[in-house]
Design a protein around this motif. Structure first.
Motif, PDB file in Angstrom:
ATOM      1  N   UNK A   1     -19.713   6.730   4.323  1.00 30.08           N
ATOM      2  CA  UNK A   1     -20.895   7.109   3.543  1.00 30.08           C
ATOM      3  C   UNK A   1     -20.747   8.562   3.129  1.00 30.08           C
ATOM      4  N   UNK A   2     -20.617   8.766   1.832  1.00 31.72           N
ATOM      5  CA  UNK A   2     -20.455  10.110   1.312  1.00 31.72           C
ATOM      6  C   UNK A   2     -20.234  10.075  -0.184  1.00 31.72           C
TER       7      UNK A   2
ATOM      8  N   UNK B   1     -13.962  13.308   2.364  1.00 37.19           N
ATOM      9  CA  UNK B   1     -13.408  12.980   3.676  1.00 37.19           C
ATOM     10  C   UNK B   1     -14.561  12.915   4.667  1.00 37.19           C
ATOM     11  N   UNK B   2     -14.815  11.736   5.240  1.00 40.83           N
ATOM     12  CA  UNK B   2     -15.972  11.569   6.116  1.00 40.83           C
ATOM     13  C   UNK B   2     -15.589  11.441   7.585  1.00 40.83           C
TER      14      UNK B   2
ATOM     15  N   UNK C   1      -6.792   7.376  13.902  1.00 42.10           N
ATOM     16  CA  UNK C   1      -6.570   6.186  13.085  1.00 42.10           C
ATOM     17  C   UNK C   1      -6.207   6.537  11.645  1.00 42.10           C
ATOM     18  N   UNK C   2      -6.532   7.755  11.221  1.00 41.44           N
ATOM     19  CA  UNK C   2      -6.239   8.159   9.858  1.00 41.44           C
ATOM     20  C   UNK C   2      -7.347   9.009   9.279  1.00 41.44           C
ATOM     21  N   UNK C   3      -7.401   9.037   7.943  1.00 42.39           N
ATOM     22  CA  UNK C   3      -8.402   9.839   7.227  1.00 42.39           C
ATOM     23  C   UNK C   3      -9.286   8.891   6.437  1.00 42.39           C
ATOM     24  N   UNK C   4     -10.569   8.874   6.745  1.00 38.11           N
ATOM     25  CA  UNK C   4     -11.513   7.990   6.076  1.00 38.11           C
ATOM     26  C   UNK C   4     -12.131   8.716   4.885  1.00 38.11           C
ATOM     27  N   UNK C   5     -12.008   8.097   3.702  1.00 36.13           N
ATOM     28  CA  UNK C   5     -12.485   8.697   2.456  1.00 36.13           C
ATOM     29  C   UNK C   5     -13.491   7.762   1.813  1.00 36.13           C
TER      30      UNK C   5
ATOM     31  N   UNK D   1      -7.092  19.534   7.768  1.00 32.45           N
ATOM     32  CA  UNK D   1      -8.009  18.863   6.848  1.00 32.45           C
ATOM     33  C   UNK D   1      -9.386  18.722   7.499  1.00 32.45           C
ATOM     34  N   UNK D   2     -10.398  19.196   6.835  1.00 33.40           N
ATOM     35  CA  UNK D   2     -11.743  19.212   7.412  1.00 33.40           C
ATOM     36  C   UNK D   2     -12.603  18.090   6.846  1.00 33.40           C
ATOM     37  N   UNK D   3     -13.485  17.556   7.690  1.00 35.32           N
ATOM     38  CA  UNK D   3     -14.495  16.607   7.229  1.00 35.32           C
ATOM     39  C   UNK D   3     -15.359  17.317   6.187  1.00 35.32           C
ATOM     40  N   UNK D   4     -15.682  16.624   5.114  1.00 35.59           N
ATOM     41  CA  UNK D   4     -16.442  17.218   4.023  1.00 35.59           C
ATOM     42  C   UNK D   4     -15.578  17.651   2.860  1.00 35.59           C
ATOM     43  N   UNK D   5     -14.262  17.700   3.048  1.00 34.24           N
ATOM     44  CA  UNK D   5     -13.355  18.037   1.968  1.00 34.24           C
ATOM     45  C   UNK D   5     -13.455  16.972   0.861  1.00 34.24           C
TER      46      UNK D   5
END
Length: 320
Positions: free
Chosen positions: A265-266, A271-272, A277-281, A313-317
Protein backbone atom coordinates in the motif's frame (compact mmCIF):
# COMPACT_ATOMS: atom_id res chain seq x y z
CA UNK A 1 14.88 -30.41 -51.84
CA UNK A 2 17.74 -28.00 -52.48
CA UNK A 3 17.38 -25.22 -49.88
CA UNK A 4 18.95 -21.79 -49.50
CA UNK A 5 18.64 -20.72 -45.87
CA UNK A 6 18.53 -16.99 -45.06
CA UNK A 7 18.72 -15.87 -41.43
CA UNK A 8 20.74 -14.12 -38.77
CA UNK A 9 19.59 -14.63 -35.18
CA UNK A 10 19.60 -17.60 -32.82
CA UNK A 11 15.91 -18.16 -33.59
CA UNK A 12 16.73 -19.79 -36.93
CA UNK A 13 19.50 -22.12 -35.73
CA UNK A 14 17.29 -25.13 -34.82
CA UNK A 15 15.62 -24.87 -38.25
CA UNK A 16 18.97 -24.81 -40.03
CA UNK A 17 20.19 -27.75 -37.94
CA UNK A 18 17.02 -29.68 -38.74
CA UNK A 19 17.44 -29.09 -42.48
CA UNK A 20 21.04 -30.28 -42.38
CA UNK A 21 20.06 -33.41 -40.42
CA UNK A 22 17.20 -34.28 -42.78
CA UNK A 23 17.99 -36.78 -45.54
CA UNK A 24 15.21 -35.22 -47.58
CA UNK A 25 16.96 -31.86 -48.02
CA UNK A 26 20.29 -30.34 -48.99
CA UNK A 27 21.27 -26.87 -47.81
CA UNK A 28 23.15 -25.48 -50.82
CA UNK A 29 23.90 -22.09 -49.28
CA UNK A 30 23.35 -19.86 -46.27
CA UNK A 31 22.88 -16.10 -46.40
CA UNK A 32 23.39 -14.13 -43.19
CA UNK A 33 24.31 -10.63 -42.04
CA UNK A 34 27.98 -9.55 -42.00
CA UNK A 35 29.95 -9.86 -38.76
CA UNK A 36 29.13 -6.94 -36.45
CA UNK A 37 30.95 -5.26 -33.53
CA UNK A 38 29.53 -6.46 -30.21
CA UNK A 39 30.03 -5.45 -26.57
CA UNK A 40 32.21 -2.85 -24.92
CA UNK A 41 35.25 -4.07 -26.79
CA UNK A 42 33.34 -3.83 -30.10
CA UNK A 43 34.72 -7.22 -31.12
CA UNK A 44 33.66 -8.32 -34.59
CA UNK A 45 31.26 -11.20 -34.01
CA UNK A 46 29.60 -13.61 -36.45
CA UNK A 47 25.86 -14.16 -36.37
CA UNK A 48 24.54 -17.34 -34.72
CA UNK A 49 23.47 -18.55 -38.16
CA UNK A 50 26.99 -18.09 -39.53
CA UNK A 51 28.40 -20.07 -36.62
CA UNK A 52 25.92 -22.89 -37.22
CA UNK A 53 26.58 -22.88 -40.97
CA UNK A 54 30.34 -22.98 -40.37
CA UNK A 55 29.89 -25.96 -38.04
CA UNK A 56 28.01 -27.78 -40.81
CA UNK A 57 30.61 -26.80 -43.48
CA UNK A 58 28.01 -24.95 -45.53
CA UNK A 59 28.60 -22.29 -48.17
CA UNK A 60 28.14 -18.89 -46.49
CA UNK A 61 27.29 -15.49 -48.00
CA UNK A 62 27.32 -12.26 -45.95
CA UNK A 63 26.19 -9.38 -48.15
CA UNK A 64 25.58 -5.91 -46.72
CA UNK A 65 22.51 -5.72 -48.95
CA UNK A 66 20.78 -8.81 -50.28
CA UNK A 67 19.10 -6.84 -53.07
CA UNK A 68 22.39 -6.27 -54.94
CA UNK A 69 22.56 -7.84 -58.39
CA UNK A 70 25.73 -9.77 -57.55
CA UNK A 71 24.01 -11.41 -54.56
CA UNK A 72 20.91 -12.25 -56.56
CA UNK A 73 23.10 -13.92 -59.19
CA UNK A 74 24.88 -15.96 -56.53
CA UNK A 75 21.59 -17.23 -55.11
CA UNK A 76 20.23 -17.95 -58.59
CA UNK A 77 23.39 -19.94 -59.41
CA UNK A 78 22.62 -22.28 -56.50
CA UNK A 79 19.26 -23.17 -58.15
CA UNK A 80 17.32 -23.70 -54.91
CA UNK A 81 14.00 -25.52 -54.96
CA UNK A 82 12.91 -23.45 -51.96
CA UNK A 83 14.26 -20.55 -49.92
CA UNK A 84 13.71 -20.52 -46.15
CA UNK A 85 13.95 -17.26 -44.21
CA UNK A 86 14.11 -16.95 -40.42
CA UNK A 87 14.76 -13.63 -38.65
CA UNK A 88 17.14 -12.30 -41.31
CA UNK A 89 16.76 -8.54 -40.81
CA UNK A 90 16.40 -7.42 -44.44
CA UNK A 91 13.48 -7.37 -46.88
CA UNK A 92 13.88 -9.74 -49.82
CA UNK A 93 13.25 -8.21 -53.26
CA UNK A 94 10.67 -9.76 -55.56
CA UNK A 95 13.35 -11.10 -57.89
CA UNK A 96 14.63 -13.37 -55.08
CA UNK A 97 11.12 -14.35 -54.02
CA UNK A 98 10.49 -15.53 -57.59
CA UNK A 99 13.68 -17.60 -57.91
CA UNK A 100 12.83 -20.99 -56.36
CA UNK A 101 10.39 -23.45 -57.89
CA UNK A 102 8.46 -23.87 -54.64
CA UNK A 103 8.70 -20.27 -53.48
CA UNK A 104 10.05 -18.69 -50.29
CA UNK A 105 8.96 -19.64 -46.79
CA UNK A 106 9.32 -17.46 -43.71
CA UNK A 107 9.33 -18.64 -40.09
CA UNK A 108 7.69 -15.90 -38.02
CA UNK A 109 7.51 -16.10 -34.22
CA UNK A 110 3.83 -15.30 -33.72
CA UNK A 111 0.41 -16.55 -34.72
CA UNK A 112 -0.18 -14.26 -37.67
CA UNK A 113 -1.69 -11.81 -38.39
CA UNK A 114 -1.07 -10.78 -34.78
CA UNK A 115 2.33 -9.24 -34.06
CA UNK A 116 3.83 -8.81 -37.47
CA UNK A 117 7.18 -7.06 -37.37
CA UNK A 118 10.36 -7.07 -35.32
CA UNK A 119 9.41 -8.03 -31.75
CA UNK A 120 6.57 -10.59 -31.87
CA UNK A 121 7.75 -12.64 -28.90
CA UNK A 122 8.04 -9.68 -26.55
CA UNK A 123 4.74 -8.26 -27.79
CA UNK A 124 2.83 -11.46 -27.07
CA UNK A 125 4.09 -11.50 -23.46
CA UNK A 126 3.41 -7.79 -23.03
CA UNK A 127 -0.15 -8.27 -24.24
CA UNK A 128 -0.55 -11.14 -21.75
CA UNK A 129 -1.57 -13.51 -24.52
CA UNK A 130 -2.46 -17.05 -23.49
CA UNK A 131 -0.54 -18.64 -26.36
CA UNK A 132 2.03 -17.93 -29.02
CA UNK A 133 3.41 -19.86 -31.95
CA UNK A 134 5.37 -19.97 -35.17
CA UNK A 135 3.72 -19.25 -38.50
CA UNK A 136 5.20 -20.79 -41.63
CA UNK A 137 4.25 -18.25 -44.27
CA UNK A 138 4.50 -18.01 -48.03
CA UNK A 139 6.52 -14.84 -48.51
CA UNK A 140 5.38 -11.86 -50.56
CA UNK A 141 6.70 -8.31 -50.83
CA UNK A 142 4.87 -7.10 -47.71
CA UNK A 143 6.04 -7.17 -44.09
CA UNK A 144 4.83 -10.54 -42.76
CA UNK A 145 1.68 -10.34 -44.89
CA UNK A 146 1.98 -13.55 -46.91
CA UNK A 147 -0.43 -16.47 -46.95
CA UNK A 148 -0.24 -18.92 -44.05
CA UNK A 149 0.88 -22.48 -44.72
CA UNK A 150 1.08 -23.88 -41.17
CA UNK A 151 1.03 -22.75 -37.53
CA UNK A 152 2.70 -24.44 -34.56
CA UNK A 153 1.39 -23.25 -31.19
CA UNK A 154 2.50 -23.27 -27.53
CA UNK A 155 0.95 -21.87 -24.32
CA UNK A 156 2.66 -18.86 -22.78
CA UNK A 157 3.56 -19.88 -19.24
CA UNK A 158 3.17 -17.59 -16.24
CA UNK A 159 6.95 -17.45 -15.77
CA UNK A 160 7.95 -17.26 -19.44
CA UNK A 161 10.46 -14.58 -20.37
CA UNK A 162 11.18 -13.50 -23.93
CA UNK A 163 14.21 -15.81 -23.78
CA UNK A 164 12.40 -18.96 -22.64
CA UNK A 165 9.53 -18.42 -25.08
CA UNK A 166 12.02 -17.68 -27.87
CA UNK A 167 13.87 -20.95 -27.25
CA UNK A 168 10.66 -22.97 -27.27
CA UNK A 169 9.38 -21.28 -30.43
CA UNK A 170 12.68 -21.86 -32.21
CA UNK A 171 12.26 -25.61 -31.71
CA UNK A 172 8.63 -25.46 -32.81
CA UNK A 173 9.74 -23.52 -35.89
CA UNK A 174 12.21 -26.24 -36.86
CA UNK A 175 9.56 -28.96 -36.59
CA UNK A 176 6.96 -26.86 -38.41
CA UNK A 177 9.39 -26.15 -41.24
CA UNK A 178 10.08 -29.84 -41.92
CA UNK A 179 6.34 -30.56 -41.85
CA UNK A 180 5.71 -27.71 -44.28
CA UNK A 181 8.38 -28.88 -46.72
CA UNK A 182 6.93 -32.40 -46.64
CA UNK A 183 3.49 -31.00 -47.49
CA UNK A 184 4.97 -28.99 -50.36
CA UNK A 185 6.76 -32.05 -51.75
CA UNK A 186 3.51 -34.06 -51.65
CA UNK A 187 1.55 -31.24 -53.28
CA UNK A 188 -0.63 -30.89 -50.17
CA UNK A 189 0.54 -27.47 -48.92
CA UNK A 190 -2.26 -24.95 -48.52
CA UNK A 191 -2.42 -21.17 -48.69
CA UNK A 192 -4.68 -19.26 -46.31
CA UNK A 193 -4.90 -15.49 -46.67
CA UNK A 194 -4.31 -13.72 -43.36
CA UNK A 195 -7.38 -11.60 -44.07
CA UNK A 196 -9.50 -14.78 -43.96
CA UNK A 197 -8.40 -15.72 -40.44
CA UNK A 198 -10.80 -13.33 -38.70
CA UNK A 199 -8.08 -11.70 -36.57
CA UNK A 200 -7.04 -8.07 -36.71
CA UNK A 201 -3.46 -7.53 -37.84
CA UNK A 202 -1.05 -5.78 -35.47
CA UNK A 203 2.59 -4.73 -35.69
CA UNK A 204 5.36 -5.28 -33.18
CA UNK A 205 7.89 -2.47 -33.48
CA UNK A 206 11.62 -2.84 -33.08
CA UNK A 207 12.50 -2.42 -29.40
CA UNK A 208 14.83 0.26 -28.06
CA UNK A 209 16.57 0.58 -24.70
CA UNK A 210 13.93 3.07 -23.59
CA UNK A 211 11.21 0.44 -23.99
CA UNK A 212 12.62 -1.32 -20.94
CA UNK A 213 11.67 1.47 -18.53
CA UNK A 214 9.02 0.41 -16.02
CA UNK A 215 5.85 2.47 -15.58
CA UNK A 216 4.91 1.92 -11.95
CA UNK A 217 1.44 3.44 -12.45
CA UNK A 218 0.43 0.27 -14.29
CA UNK A 219 -0.99 -2.74 -12.47
CA UNK A 220 1.27 -5.41 -11.02
CA UNK A 221 0.36 -8.00 -13.64
CA UNK A 222 1.13 -5.65 -16.52
CA UNK A 223 4.46 -4.68 -14.95
CA UNK A 224 5.35 -8.33 -14.35
CA UNK A 225 4.57 -9.07 -18.01
CA UNK A 226 6.72 -6.11 -19.02
CA UNK A 227 9.66 -7.38 -16.96
CA UNK A 228 9.42 -10.85 -18.47
CA UNK A 229 9.00 -9.48 -22.00
CA UNK A 230 12.12 -7.32 -21.69
CA UNK A 231 14.28 -10.22 -20.45
CA UNK A 232 17.01 -10.65 -21.61
CA UNK A 233 16.98 -7.49 -23.80
CA UNK A 234 16.60 -4.58 -23.46
CA UNK A 235 15.99 -5.49 -19.78
CA UNK A 236 13.30 -3.93 -17.63
CA UNK A 237 14.67 -1.13 -15.48
CA UNK A 238 13.78 1.68 -13.13
CA UNK A 239 15.67 4.63 -11.68
CA UNK A 240 16.52 4.66 -7.97
CA UNK A 241 17.78 7.69 -5.99
CA UNK A 242 21.32 7.13 -4.71
CA UNK A 243 20.93 7.56 -0.95
CA UNK A 244 24.71 7.39 -0.55
CA UNK A 245 24.91 10.61 -2.58
CA UNK A 246 22.14 12.31 -0.65
CA UNK A 247 19.46 11.25 -3.11
CA UNK A 248 20.63 13.74 -5.74
CA UNK A 249 21.85 11.14 -8.26
CA UNK A 250 19.82 8.46 -10.01
CA UNK A 251 21.08 5.00 -10.81
CA UNK A 252 19.61 2.42 -13.15
CA UNK A 253 18.27 -0.72 -11.51
CA UNK A 254 17.46 -3.66 -13.78
CA UNK A 255 14.73 -5.99 -12.53
CA UNK A 256 14.55 -9.65 -13.57
CA UNK A 257 12.17 -11.55 -11.29
CA UNK A 258 9.27 -10.57 -9.05
CA UNK A 259 6.48 -12.07 -6.95
CA UNK A 260 2.92 -10.70 -6.80
CA UNK A 261 1.89 -9.09 -3.52
CA UNK A 262 -1.57 -8.04 -2.37
CA UNK A 263 -0.27 -6.23 0.72
CA UNK A 264 1.66 -3.34 -0.78
CA UNK A 265 0.00 0.00 0.00
CA UNK A 266 1.64 3.17 -1.22
CA UNK A 267 2.22 5.42 -4.18
CA UNK A 268 3.13 3.79 -7.51
CA UNK A 269 6.84 3.01 -7.40
CA UNK A 270 7.13 3.48 -3.62
CA UNK A 271 9.31 1.06 -1.66
CA UNK A 272 7.03 -0.08 1.16
CA UNK A 273 9.12 -2.87 2.69
CA UNK A 274 12.71 -4.08 2.66
CA UNK A 275 13.58 -7.41 4.28
CA UNK A 276 15.29 -10.74 3.67
CA UNK A 277 12.62 -11.69 1.13
CA UNK A 278 13.33 -8.75 -1.17
CA UNK A 279 12.08 -5.24 -1.90
CA UNK A 280 8.33 -4.70 -1.96
CA UNK A 281 7.20 -1.95 -4.34
CA UNK A 282 3.69 -0.57 -4.68
CA UNK A 283 2.17 -0.37 -8.17
CA UNK A 284 -0.89 1.14 -9.78
CA UNK A 285 -4.17 -0.53 -8.84
CA UNK A 286 -4.08 -2.81 -5.81
CA UNK A 287 -1.01 -4.48 -4.36
CA UNK A 288 2.48 -4.47 -5.76
CA UNK A 289 5.52 -6.53 -6.64
CA UNK A 290 8.20 -8.08 -4.46
CA UNK A 291 11.47 -7.60 -6.31
CA UNK A 292 13.60 -10.73 -6.08
CA UNK A 293 16.47 -10.52 -8.57
CA UNK A 294 17.96 -7.19 -9.63
CA UNK A 295 21.13 -5.60 -10.98
CA UNK A 296 22.36 -2.11 -10.15
CA UNK A 297 24.32 -0.43 -12.93
CA UNK A 298 27.98 -1.37 -12.68
CA UNK A 299 27.24 -4.28 -10.34
CA UNK A 300 26.52 -7.98 -10.71
CA UNK A 301 23.06 -9.53 -10.75
CA UNK A 302 21.96 -10.30 -7.17
CA UNK A 303 19.08 -10.93 -4.78
CA UNK A 304 17.10 -7.74 -4.12
CA UNK A 305 17.68 -8.04 -0.36
CA UNK A 306 21.46 -8.04 -0.91
CA UNK A 307 21.16 -5.00 -3.18
CA UNK A 308 19.03 -3.14 -0.64
CA UNK A 309 21.55 -3.69 2.14
CA UNK A 310 24.51 -2.55 0.09
CA UNK A 311 22.70 0.41 -1.43
CA UNK A 312 21.11 1.60 1.83
CA UNK A 313 17.68 1.54 0.19
CA UNK A 314 15.13 3.15 2.49
CA UNK A 315 11.42 2.49 2.86
CA UNK A 316 9.57 5.40 1.24
CA UNK A 317 11.99 5.68 -1.67
CA UNK A 318 10.17 6.34 -4.96
CA UNK A 319 11.39 4.40 -7.96
CA UNK A 320 10.85 5.99 -11.34
Amino acid sequence: MKVVFIGTSEFGVPALDALVASPEHTVVGVVTQPDRPVGRQQKMTPSPIKEAAFKHHLKIFQPEQIKRDSVIKQIAYLRPDVIVVAAYGQILPKVILDLPQYGCLNLHASILPKFRGASPIQSAILAREKKSGVTVMWMNEGLDTGDVLLVGETPIKADDTAQTLHDRLALIGAKSLLTSLALIKKGKATRTSQSDLGVAASYAKKLTKEDGRIDWTKGKRDIDAHIRAMTPWPSAYTWVPDNMAGGTDQKMLKIFTTIFSHRAKGKPGEVVRVDKHGVLVSTGGTGGLLLREVQLEGKKRMHAAEFARGFNLAVGTILG
